[in-house]
Design a protein around this motif. Structure first.
Motif, PDB file in Angstrom:
ATOM      1  N   CYS A 105       0.810  -1.229   0.000  1.00  0.00           N
ATOM      2  CA  CYS A 105       0.000   0.000   0.000  1.00  0.00           C
ATOM      3  C   CYS A 105       0.849   1.288   0.000  1.00  0.00           C
ATOM      4  N   PHE A 129      -0.263   4.286   0.429  1.00  0.00           N
ATOM      5  CA  PHE A 129      -0.751   5.240   1.429  1.00  0.00           C
ATOM      6  C   PHE A 129      -0.126   4.946   2.802  1.00  0.00           C
ATOM      7  N   VAL A 185      -6.274   0.509   5.068  1.00  0.00           N
ATOM      8  CA  VAL A 185      -5.009   0.877   5.695  1.00  0.00           C
ATOM      9  C   VAL A 185      -4.551   2.168   5.033  1.00  0.00           C
ATOM     10  N   SER A 224      -4.156   8.546   5.503  1.00  0.00           N
ATOM     11  CA  SER A 224      -2.700   8.734   5.515  1.00  0.00           C
ATOM     12  C   SER A 224      -2.289  10.182   5.804  1.00  0.00           C
TER      13      SER A 224
HETATM   14  N1  LIG Z   1      -7.568   7.921   1.398  1.00  0.00           N
HETATM   15  C1  LIG Z   1      -6.957   6.800   2.034  1.00  0.00           C
HETATM   16  C2  LIG Z   1      -6.725   5.723   1.005  1.00  0.00           C
HETATM   17  C3  LIG Z   1      -6.185   4.441   1.627  1.00  0.00           C
HETATM   18  C4  LIG Z   1      -6.346   3.246   0.680  1.00  0.00           C
HETATM   19  O1  LIG Z   1      -6.889   3.356  -0.436  1.00  0.00           O
HETATM   20  N2  LIG Z   1      -5.876   2.083   1.138  1.00  0.00           N
HETATM   21  C5  LIG Z   1      -6.077   0.890   0.370  1.00  0.00           C
HETATM   22  C6  LIG Z   1      -4.805   0.066   0.260  1.00  0.00           C
HETATM   23  S1  LIG Z   1      -3.534   0.881  -0.625  1.00  0.00           S
HETATM   24  C7  LIG Z   1      -7.082   0.023   1.105  1.00  0.00           C
HETATM   25  O2  LIG Z   1      -7.025  -0.107   2.305  1.00  0.00           O
HETATM   26  N3  LIG Z   1      -7.989  -0.618   0.358  1.00  0.00           N
HETATM   27  C8  LIG Z   1      -8.951  -1.529   0.897  1.00  0.00           C
HETATM   28  C9  LIG Z   1     -10.348  -1.105   0.612  1.00  0.00           C
HETATM   29  O3  LIG Z   1     -10.573   0.019   0.136  1.00  0.00           O
HETATM   30  O4  LIG Z   1     -11.231  -1.929   0.860  1.00  0.00           O
HETATM   31  C10 LIG Z   1      -5.652   7.234   2.716  1.00  0.00           C
HETATM   32  O5  LIG Z   1      -5.023   8.182   2.216  1.00  0.00           O
HETATM   33  O6  LIG Z   1      -5.284   6.657   3.749  1.00  0.00           O
END
Ligand SMILES: N[C@@H](CCC(=O)N[C@@H](CS)C(=O)NCC(=O)O)C(=O)O
Length: 221
Positions: free
Chosen positions: A13, A15, A53, A66
């Motif tokens: 990930c 982020f 995450v 993040s």
């Molecule tokens: N806006 C969030 C985006 C975080 C994000 O997209 N994380 C992804 C992994 S890279 C995630 O957890 N995806 C699982 C899901 O959306 O179900 C941040 O900046 O923390």
């Protein structure tokens, strides 16, 4: 610092990596717990409000998003990585959010099976990179010669663009010289190199293969 920090991570990930870079840059002790986002444990579903995450547990309290985690980590230790001018800081925040949009377009470019859709997403990425190039200082980092928060936020994106270049020959930064130099500077930093597991390049290639999208057809082997 007596606060206990536990970062919930997924190795691929970008982020999460934003948060890790700030933690490393500021030499803050933290624990890291890796989960498999494809098969998340029950406790994670209870802890993460969006099922995403990164999550940072601060003495058991949950922080998510993040950019919020980056800012919190910055605020609990000196010196700050934020620009001092409130307008510059606010504009940087906006461009950090913009970087999240580029990452969101990058993913389907890599994973979509349809060549036309993948190319369309590549066009979106390239157009956004041109916009970013137009607001870059032209210095070693985004705001000039000093590493600030926005640099930590963009390094994960450039790392993935580097993987894509190495794996497929597609150089997304060929038309944006300021960004290309910025990426090179960021990827050489210790806090960036140490922000991922050593096997990440191999895992990224495995992900591209597994997703079996158009870009998988461009893999060298
Ligand atoms: N806006 C969030 C985006 C975080 C994000 O997209 N994380 C992804 C992994 S890279 C995630 O957890 N995806 C699982 C899901 O959306 O179900 C941040 O900046 O923390």
């Amino acid at each position: 610092m007596s606060t206990t920090l536990e970062l919930i991570s997924f190795k691929l990930c970008p982020f999460v990596q934003r948060a890790v870079i700030v933690l490393k840059k500021k030499n803050i002790d933290f624990d890291i717990t890796y989960i498999d986002l494809g098969n998340p444990p029950e406790w994670f579903k209870e802890v993460s409000p969006l099922g995403q995450v990164p999550v940072l547990k601060v003495d058991g309290e949950v922080l998510f998003e993040s950019s919020v985690i980056q800012e919190y980590v910055d605020e609990i230790t000196l010196p700050s990585l934020q620009p001092t001018d409130p307008l510059v800081k606010a504009k940087n925040r906006a461009w950090i959010s913009f970087g999240g949009e580029i990452l969101m377009a990058l993913h389907p470019m890599v994973t979509h099976k349809d060549e036309a859709v993948s190319n369309e997403k590549r066009g979106v990425v390239l157009q956004k990179l041109q916009q970013l190039e137009a607001v870059h200082s032209g210095g070693a980092y985004f705001n000039g010669e000093e590493f600030t928060m926005i640099d930590a936020a963009y390094a994960p994106m450039f790392m993935r663009m580097d993987f894509i270049k190495n794996l497929t020959g597609i150089d997304l930064l060929s038309e944006t010289p300021k960004l290309a130099k910025w990426a090179e500077n960021l990827l050489a930093l210790e806090c960036v190199k140490a922000s991922v597991v050593p096997e990440l390049p191999m895992m990224y290639k495995g992900m591209v293969k597994h997703m079996d999208g158009y870009l998988a057809t461009l893999l060298a082997d």
